[in-house]
Design a protein around this motif. Structure first.
Motif, mmCIF file in Angstrom:
data_model
loop_
_atom_site.group_PDB
_atom_site.id
_atom_site.type_symbol
_atom_site.label_atom_id
_atom_site.label_comp_id
_atom_site.label_asym_id
_atom_site.label_seq_id
_atom_site.Cartn_x
_atom_site.Cartn_y
_atom_site.Cartn_z
ATOM 1 N N PRO A 63 0.815 -1.234 0.000
ATOM 2 C CA PRO A 63 0.000 0.000 0.000
ATOM 3 C C PRO A 63 0.842 1.276 0.000
ATOM 4 O O PRO A 63 0.864 2.042 0.960
ATOM 5 C CB PRO A 63 -0.805 -0.143 1.300
ATOM 6 N N VAL A 64 1.550 1.507 -1.115
ATOM 7 C CA VAL A 64 2.394 2.697 -1.271
ATOM 8 C C VAL A 64 2.102 3.320 -2.630
ATOM 9 O O VAL A 64 1.999 2.608 -3.633
ATOM 10 C CB VAL A 64 3.895 2.345 -1.174
ATOM 11 N N ASN A 65 1.979 4.637 -2.653
ATOM 12 C CA ASN A 65 1.807 5.364 -3.901
ATOM 13 C C ASN A 65 3.186 5.754 -4.428
ATOM 14 O O ASN A 65 3.915 6.504 -3.777
ATOM 15 C CB ASN A 65 0.964 6.624 -3.646
ATOM 16 N N VAL A 66 3.579 5.209 -5.579
ATOM 17 C CA VAL A 66 4.904 5.449 -6.147
ATOM 18 C C VAL A 66 4.830 6.625 -7.123
ATOM 19 O O VAL A 66 4.042 6.597 -8.074
ATOM 20 C CB VAL A 66 5.446 4.193 -6.854
ATOM 21 N N ILE A 67 5.653 7.636 -6.892
ATOM 22 C CA ILE A 67 5.579 8.879 -7.652
ATOM 23 C C ILE A 67 6.901 9.107 -8.392
ATOM 24 O O ILE A 67 7.972 9.138 -7.777
ATOM 25 C CB ILE A 67 5.291 10.073 -6.717
ATOM 26 N N GLY A 68 6.818 9.247 -9.702
ATOM 27 C CA GLY A 68 7.997 9.545 -10.510
ATOM 28 C C GLY A 68 8.186 11.041 -10.640
ATOM 29 O O GLY A 68 7.215 11.793 -10.788
ATOM 30 N N CYS A 69 9.440 11.489 -10.604
ATOM 31 C CA CYS A 69 9.757 12.919 -10.648
ATOM 32 C C CYS A 69 10.749 13.192 -11.778
ATOM 33 O O CYS A 69 11.598 12.355 -12.089
ATOM 34 C CB CYS A 69 10.340 13.371 -9.316
ATOM 35 N N PRO A 70 10.666 14.387 -12.387
ATOM 36 C CA PRO A 70 11.477 14.693 -13.574
ATOM 37 C C PRO A 70 12.978 14.602 -13.332
ATOM 38 O O PRO A 70 13.462 14.793 -12.212
ATOM 39 C CB PRO A 70 11.071 16.138 -13.909
ATOM 40 N N ILE A 71 13.706 14.325 -14.411
ATOM 41 C CA ILE A 71 15.166 14.270 -14.369
ATOM 42 C C ILE A 71 15.719 15.676 -14.137
ATOM 43 O O ILE A 71 15.295 16.626 -14.786
ATOM 44 C CB ILE A 71 15.722 13.711 -15.694
ATOM 45 N N HIS A 72 16.657 15.805 -13.221
ATOM 46 C CA HIS A 72 17.393 17.055 -13.044
ATOM 47 C C HIS A 72 18.709 16.955 -13.819
ATOM 48 O O HIS A 72 19.363 15.927 -13.778
ATOM 49 C CB HIS A 72 17.660 17.328 -11.558
ATOM 50 N N ARG A 73 19.066 18.044 -14.485
ATOM 51 C CA ARG A 73 20.247 18.022 -15.340
ATOM 52 C C ARG A 73 21.234 19.119 -14.958
ATOM 53 O O ARG A 73 20.841 20.154 -14.432
ATOM 54 C CB ARG A 73 19.838 18.176 -16.817
ATOM 55 N N GLU A 74 22.499 18.830 -15.231
ATOM 56 C CA GLU A 74 23.512 19.841 -15.043
ATOM 57 C C GLU A 74 23.382 20.875 -16.161
ATOM 58 O O GLU A 74 22.607 20.704 -17.099
ATOM 59 C CB GLU A 74 24.894 19.183 -15.025
ATOM 60 N N ALA A 75 24.134 21.975 -16.054
ATOM 61 C CA ALA A 75 23.987 23.065 -17.013
ATOM 62 C C ALA A 75 24.210 22.610 -18.456
ATOM 63 O O ALA A 75 23.592 23.135 -19.384
ATOM 64 C CB ALA A 75 24.950 24.194 -16.660
ATOM 65 N N GLY A 123 23.408 19.713 -19.659
ATOM 66 C CA GLY A 123 22.414 18.709 -20.036
ATOM 67 C C GLY A 123 22.648 17.332 -19.459
ATOM 68 O O GLY A 123 21.748 16.483 -19.484
ATOM 69 N N LEU A 124 23.841 17.072 -18.925
ATOM 70 C CA LEU A 124 24.132 15.762 -18.340
ATOM 71 C C LEU A 124 23.169 15.476 -17.189
ATOM 72 O O LEU A 124 22.999 16.307 -16.289
ATOM 73 C CB LEU A 124 25.573 15.729 -17.831
ATOM 74 N N ALA A 125 22.537 14.310 -17.220
ATOM 75 C CA ALA A 125 21.608 13.940 -16.145
ATOM 76 C C ALA A 125 22.359 13.840 -14.819
ATOM 77 O O ALA A 125 23.420 13.208 -14.752
ATOM 78 C CB ALA A 125 20.938 12.608 -16.470
ATOM 79 N N MET A 126 21.829 14.485 -13.784
ATOM 80 C CA MET A 126 22.477 14.430 -12.478
ATOM 81 C C MET A 126 22.484 13.000 -11.966
ATOM 82 O O MET A 126 21.474 12.300 -12.006
ATOM 83 C CB MET A 126 21.767 15.355 -11.495
ATOM 84 N N SER A 127 23.645 12.574 -11.486
ATOM 85 C CA SER A 127 23.829 11.217 -10.981
ATOM 86 C C SER A 127 24.941 11.233 -9.948
ATOM 87 O O SER A 127 25.907 12.004 -10.075
ATOM 88 C CB SER A 127 24.206 10.274 -12.132
ATOM 89 N N SER A 128 24.826 10.375 -8.957
ATOM 90 C CA SER A 128 25.889 10.264 -7.965
ATOM 91 C C SER A 128 27.197 9.845 -8.624
ATOM 92 O O SER A 128 28.278 10.232 -8.176
ATOM 93 C CB SER A 128 25.491 9.254 -6.879
ATOM 94 N N ARG A 129 27.110 9.060 -9.684
ATOM 95 C CA ARG A 129 28.324 8.609 -10.374
ATOM 96 C C ARG A 129 29.054 9.754 -11.087
ATOM 97 O O ARG A 129 30.227 9.618 -11.428
ATOM 98 C CB ARG A 129 27.992 7.500 -11.363
ATOM 99 N N ASN A 130 28.365 10.863 -11.324
ATOM 100 C CA ASN A 130 29.031 11.998 -11.974
ATOM 101 C C ASN A 130 30.210 12.501 -11.157
ATOM 102 O O ASN A 130 31.142 13.096 -11.706
ATOM 103 C CB ASN A 130 28.050 13.150 -12.195
#
Length: 282
Positions: A169-181, A183-190
């Motif tokens: 019983p959990v509502n799963v919510i997707g949120c937009p990709i955040h990008r660096e200036a 355009g690279l998708a923000m990631s911990s691996r960056n």
């Protein structure tokens, strides 16, 4: 701010503050927080009375021991970043032993075939690990809502399927990709990228944008060929896959239908660091 390293202590705290009559938002992370994570926290805080963030590098979802070993870990720095959003957020930063109780293995899950596409095909067992930790976190926190970034779009669909199939019983919510200036998708691996590689990696999003434009007039095969050729001309990159898939089933698209939503998915290596991204195509 409350910070817990043990699931029993977190559960006791949540019981004490009477969560049965309050909405709880959960933001599961593996730490090395960036603005994308903080945006999930902001959304959770705006939509729930209580917000919990988990910071846990989950070993069972790594099929590459070197990647696990090198994954960035900055718990104290992460806590300070959480504090910039709100002092009222509860941080759960457990140890592997606390979560797995001496048995660090993944359970087996079925996701109606979603697990065999793309990341599942290239990272065997990955989504069993994801399902294992997400299900454990849901059981510990018992959130009303859980927030996941669309950068890991396949993972988002997997978690939605987990909730559906296992009646959680959990509502799963997707949120937009955040990008660096650039355009690279923000990631911990960056964090592991050199400044030069970080700038070169802007090619990933530029190529996805071009693929989106081409998809409106060209076949899926032609778009895939374009992306493949683009990266083959750039020796800094090793393209693992680019696929165009139905958003709902994640099955590769062999033809286009006006009634379906398609998304382009990419995984690419630069300096032996694996980056993923995706884009809605229509």
């Amino acid at each position: 701010m409350f910070v817990f390293a043990k699931k029993a202590d977190l559960a006791q705290h949540l019981a004490q503050i009477g969560t049965s009559k309050k909405t709880i938002g959960l933001v599961p992370t593996m730490g090395a927080l960036h603005q994308g994570h903080l945006s999930l926290l902001q959304k959770s805080c705006s939509e729930n009375q209580i917000t919990v963030i988990s910071i846990f590098v989950n070993p069972t979802q790594f099929n590459n021991s070197e990647d696990l070993e090198k994954y960035p870990r900055h718990v104290e720095r992460d806590i300070e970043k959480v504090r910039t959003v709100s002092n009222d957020i509860i941080v759960f930063a457990p140890t592997v032993d606390d979560i797995y109780e001496g048995n660090t293995t993944a359970a087996a899950f079925e996701y109606d075939g979603l697990e065999f596409q793309m990341e599942g095909a290239h990272r065997p067992g990955h989504f069993d690990g994801v399902g294992t930790i997400v299900k454990k976190l849901f059981e510990i926190v018992q959130p009303t809502n859980a927030y996941f970034g669309e950068k890991d779009f396949q993972q988002l669909q997997i978690v939605k399927k987990l909730v559906e199939k296992y009646d959680i019983p959990v509502n799963v919510i997707g949120c937009p990709i955040h990008r660096e200036a650039n355009g690279l998708a923000m990631s911990s691996r960056n964090e592991r990228l050199s400044s030069e590689a970080r700038e070169e990696a802007s090619l990933i999003y530029k190529t996805l944008l071009e693929a989106k434009q081409k998809f409106s007039t060209q076949s899926a095969k032609d778009v895939i060929d374009y992306v493949t050729q683009t990266f083959s001309k750039n020796p800094a990159f090793q393209l693992e896959y680019f696929e165009i898939a139905d958003e709902a089933t994640l099955l590769s698209a062999t033809s286009k239908s006006s009634t379906k939503k398609y998304r382009g998915f990419i995984a690419v290596y630069i300096n032996n660091i694996r980056l993923i991204d995706n884009i809605a195509l229509n």
